[in-house]
Design an enzyme around this catalytic site. Structure first.
Site, short mmCIF file in Angstrom:
data_model
loop_
_atom_site.label_atom_id
_atom_site.label_comp_id
_atom_site.label_asym_id
_atom_site.label_seq_id
_atom_site.Cartn_x
_atom_site.Cartn_y
_atom_site.Cartn_z
N CYS A 2 -26.41 -55.70 -26.86
CA CYS A 2 -27.03 -55.60 -28.18
C CYS A 2 -26.78 -56.87 -28.96
CB CYS A 2 -26.42 -54.43 -28.94
SG CYS A 2 -26.50 -52.88 -28.04
N ARG A 27 -31.61 -59.99 -26.87
CA ARG A 27 -30.40 -59.32 -26.40
C ARG A 27 -30.59 -57.80 -26.29
NH1 ARG A 27 -25.65 -62.42 -27.26
NH2 ARG A 27 -24.49 -60.48 -27.30
N TRP A 74 -29.72 -52.34 -27.16
CA TRP A 74 -30.13 -52.16 -25.77
C TRP A 74 -29.38 -50.92 -25.32
CZ3 TRP A 74 -27.71 -53.32 -20.69
CH2 TRP A 74 -28.64 -53.28 -19.65
N ASN A 100 -21.56 -53.92 -29.99
CA ASN A 100 -22.11 -54.41 -28.71
C ASN A 100 -21.04 -54.20 -27.66
OD1 ASN A 100 -23.46 -55.85 -26.65
ND2 ASN A 100 -22.35 -57.72 -27.22
N GLY A 101 -21.38 -53.52 -26.56
CA GLY A 101 -20.40 -53.26 -25.52
C GLY A 101 -20.42 -51.79 -25.14
N GLU A 463 -36.46 -64.71 -5.62
CA GLU A 463 -36.65 -65.00 -7.04
C GLU A 463 -38.06 -64.61 -7.49
OE1 GLU A 463 -36.23 -66.27 -11.00
OE2 GLU A 463 -34.91 -65.42 -9.46
N LYS A 467 -39.09 -61.93 -10.41
CA LYS A 467 -39.98 -62.26 -11.54
C LYS A 467 -41.12 -61.23 -11.63
CE LYS A 467 -37.85 -64.70 -13.61
NZ LYS A 467 -36.68 -64.54 -12.92
N GLU A 470 -39.54 -58.01 -12.96
CA GLU A 470 -39.12 -58.13 -14.38
C GLU A 470 -40.33 -58.16 -15.32
OE1 GLU A 470 -35.19 -60.88 -14.94
OE2 GLU A 470 -36.88 -61.82 -13.90
N HIS A 486 -38.29 -57.20 12.49
CA HIS A 486 -37.18 -56.24 12.65
C HIS A 486 -37.28 -55.12 11.62
CE1 HIS A 486 -35.70 -59.27 15.32
NE2 HIS A 486 -35.57 -60.15 14.35
N LYS A 582 -31.63 -60.15 -22.12
CA LYS A 582 -31.51 -61.53 -21.65
C LYS A 582 -30.26 -61.75 -20.81
CE LYS A 582 -32.61 -65.71 -20.97
NZ LYS A 582 -33.62 -65.93 -19.97
C1 BG6 Z 1 -30.54 -60.56 -16.68
C2 BG6 Z 1 -31.76 -61.41 -17.05
O1 BG6 Z 1 -30.20 -59.73 -17.71
O2 BG6 Z 1 -29.43 -61.37 -16.36
C3 BG6 Z 1 -32.08 -62.25 -15.82
O3 BG6 Z 1 -32.84 -60.55 -17.37
C4 BG6 Z 1 -30.87 -63.11 -15.49
O4 BG6 Z 1 -33.19 -63.05 -16.08
C5 BG6 Z 1 -29.61 -62.28 -15.28
O5 BG6 Z 1 -31.13 -63.83 -14.33
C6 BG6 Z 1 -28.36 -63.15 -15.22
O6 BG6 Z 1 -28.19 -63.79 -16.45
P1 BG6 Z 1 -27.28 -65.09 -16.59
O7 BG6 Z 1 -27.32 -65.39 -18.05
O8 BG6 Z 1 -25.90 -64.69 -16.13
O9 BG6 Z 1 -27.85 -66.17 -15.74
#
Ligand code: BG6
Length: 587
Positions: A2, A27, A74, A100-101, A463, A467, A470, A486, A582
């Protein structure tokens, strides 16, 4: 995670809190709320949704008063509802808290407080903090904070506001920073929360409590002993988070890569020297990260093995408990994290440090916890990344992996600022957008996508799949192309969509064979390569590169763009994907 913010000063607080929460919304964006102290006492307004929407509905920025706290959520404990939105108040409405936590022992505390007559209005873990403060308030605010922290188990950064206008905060394993402005103070989970108003920051350490009352600001630890914490000047540009001409941060940040990949090579000579020296003298090397950063770790491992003959083990940070069990005082941990605040990464670093290991950090936020606990750290220098899905930070991490490998091998890779991948990325971004936007529109009803890559292309397949998940909520899977026969080949049938990473390098022939095996089952193949092949139903061209090791940093760009345009085609919000944040500061 958060975002939390508190302000006490000479300006009207509500517009400032709304602005700060908007800047930190990446966040967490499930709900928003503020508590203000004004002539009418304490007033709380909160609701589900994003900052602009909730502010419009509840006119938060119109609230009066020069003291207040705010929060964007969050959700971890309790659904996304108005009553679970923060701030949470004590029964007597004289204390409000934003957190937050995760409070791990909240159930037993809630039971104890309920039996003592407290009435809870939410399902959250956080609300116990407000009631605990109320229980101990008779001893004074300082002792109430100390007594409360002594009862909490888990991780927290919380800010509280009291009826008398005092604001206070405490941190344990979650970031909390004080902003020192000319006409007031901020307490925030992120420098972005106050950087528009001041660049003077005090980073609280673990087990620090800060109180800002009408006379002073004081910091002390959980035993009540005053502690001194330095004021750090934070780079203003960290606050430059404007989308410019772009519709979304994610599209801006994809385009930023034209420049940011070169910035990653601009490292302080002494720091780069120290980083490489520690790496060279390591008895064993581990590379760890979460999400996208873990995919960088996989490519970094390849670079160190192939060029510097350094054997490294990659460990997903959430699996570090076992993965790093054999770490000892000869070990070096390269920890990769854009935010530098991801809980699993910090946990794996702390455990390794206890076992005597040296920590090398790769971050984008140079004021982050990871940067501060590393023995040496390098920054990807790509500027603030607001889009929740990592884009420019990923290519920044890859460019750094190339730069470090180059340094360890006296320039074998030619990975400096003018490395050939810089021009190649410029070309891909400026040429492939219309092709990819059209492709995404045609793909909007696709439910499953498989991405195939061999060797250094496999981390990019992973990756790309991340993407797509996400940003466009499509089930996407990265597959090591050599493993196709396999198992995954069983999934191939008419109209199955496969993206094949096949630049013309040592993996090319085998990858093209895979394309034929897949086509034989009726699947549709999108080829990402510097050369065309008839086996592809669609071809996304990338430039030829003399240094084949650079193909990963270029071939990921079309996958970022495809995920972005597929999100638009599916009416998803590319910057704030559902259920994500994030960086995840809770385990
Ligand atoms: C997730 C993000 O919460 O954390 C991803 O949505 C990111 O995009 C991942 O790769 C790791 O975050 P960081 O800040 O440790 O690189």
């Amino acid at each position: 995670m958060c975002s939390i913010i508190g302000y006490k000063g000479k300006q009207s607080a509500a517009p400032i809190l709304v602005d700060s929460l908007k800047k930190m919304e990446y966040r967490g964006y499930d709900s928003v709320g503020v508590a203000m102290i004004n002539e009418g006492g304490m007033l709380v307004r909160k609701g589900t949704g994003k900052v602009l929407e909730v502010n419009k509905n509840l006119n938060i920025s119109g609230m009066s008063g020069m003291i207040g706290i705010g929060h964007t959520r969050w959700a971890t404990h309790g659904g996304v509802t108005d009553s679970n939105a923060h701030p949470h108040s004590a029964c007597n409405k004289s204390i409000a808290v934003v957190h937050n936590g995760i409070i791990e022992n909240y159930k037993e505390l809630k039971k104890e407080l309920t039996e003592a007559g407290h009435v809870f209005t939410s399902e959250t873990d956080s609300e116990v903090i407000a009631h605990l403060l109320e229980v101990h308030l008779a001893k004074g605010i300082k002792d109430a904070l100390i007594a409360t922290c002594k009862r909490l188990q888990g991780t927290y950064g919380f800010v509280a506001v009291f009826q008398d206008g005092t604001i206070a905060g405490a941190r344990y394993e979650e970031p909390l920073i004080i902003g020192v402005a000319n006409d007031g103070y901020f307490i925030s989970s992120d420098v972005l929360g106050f950087l528009q108003y001041t660049d003077k920051a005090i980073f609280l350490d673990n087990c620090d409590i800060a109180i800002i009352d009408s006379k002073k600001m004081e910091i002390f630890n959980f035993d009540g002993t005053p502690v001194a914490r330095p004021i750090t000047q934070v780079a203003w540009e960290l606050g430059e988070i404007d989308k410019g001409k772009y519709a979304h941060y994610t599209l801006k940040e994809i385009n930023d890569q034209r420049l940011t990949v070169a910035h990653a090579a601009q490292q302080d000579e002494a720091v780069m020297g120290k980083f490489c020296e520690i790496l060279k003298n390591a008895g064993s090397v581990y590379i760890t990260g979460s999400g996208t950063s873990y995919h960088s770790a996989l490519l970094f491992k390849h670079m160190l093995a192939r060029f510097a003959k350094i054997r490294a083990e990659t460990v997903m940070s959430s699996e570090a408990h076992d993965g790093l069990a054999s770490v000892d005082d000869g070990s070096v941990i390269i920890a990769i994290s854009q935010s530098g605040e991801t809980a699993d990464v910090l946990e794996s670093v702390k455990v390794s440090k206890k076992q005597g290991a040296k920590i090398l950090g790769i971050v984008n936020v140079t004021t982050s916890s990871l940067a501060r606990i590393s023995d040496a750290f390098l920054s990807t220098n790509c500027g603030p990344e607001i889009g929740v899905a990592a884009t420019k930070s990923f290519t920044g991490q890859l460019a750094l992996a190339y730069a470090v490998t180059d340094r360890l091998t006296e320039g074998k890779l030619r990975a400096g600022e003018a490395a050939e991948f810089v021009a190649a990325i410029e070309k891909v971004i400026s040429t492939s957008q219309p092709v990819i936007e059209k492709m995404a529109a045609d793909m909007k009803d696709v439910n499953d996508i498989y991405l195939l890559g061999r060797s250094i292309h496999y981390p990019i397949a992973l990756e790309g799949a991340l993407k797509l998940k996400e940003l466009s909520y499509v089930h996407a899977e990265g597959v090591a192309a050599g493993e196709l026969k396999h198992g995954p080949l069983a999934l191939m049938e008419k109209n199955t969509l496969v993206i094949l990473l096949a630049p013309h390098d040592a993996t090319y022939n085998d990858s093209i064979s895979n394309a034929h095996e897949i086509k034989a089952r009726g699947a549709t193949v999108i080829g990402i390569s510097n050369i065309k092949d008839d086996i592809y139903d669609h071809w996304i061209e990338i430039p030829h590169l003399d240094q084949e090791a650079f193909y990963p940093i270029v071939e990921v760009i079309p996958l970022q763009m495809l995920s972005y345009y597929l999100a638009l085609a599916k009416n998803a919000d590319p910057d704030y994907p559902r259920n994500l944040a994030k960086s995840v500061t809770v385990k």
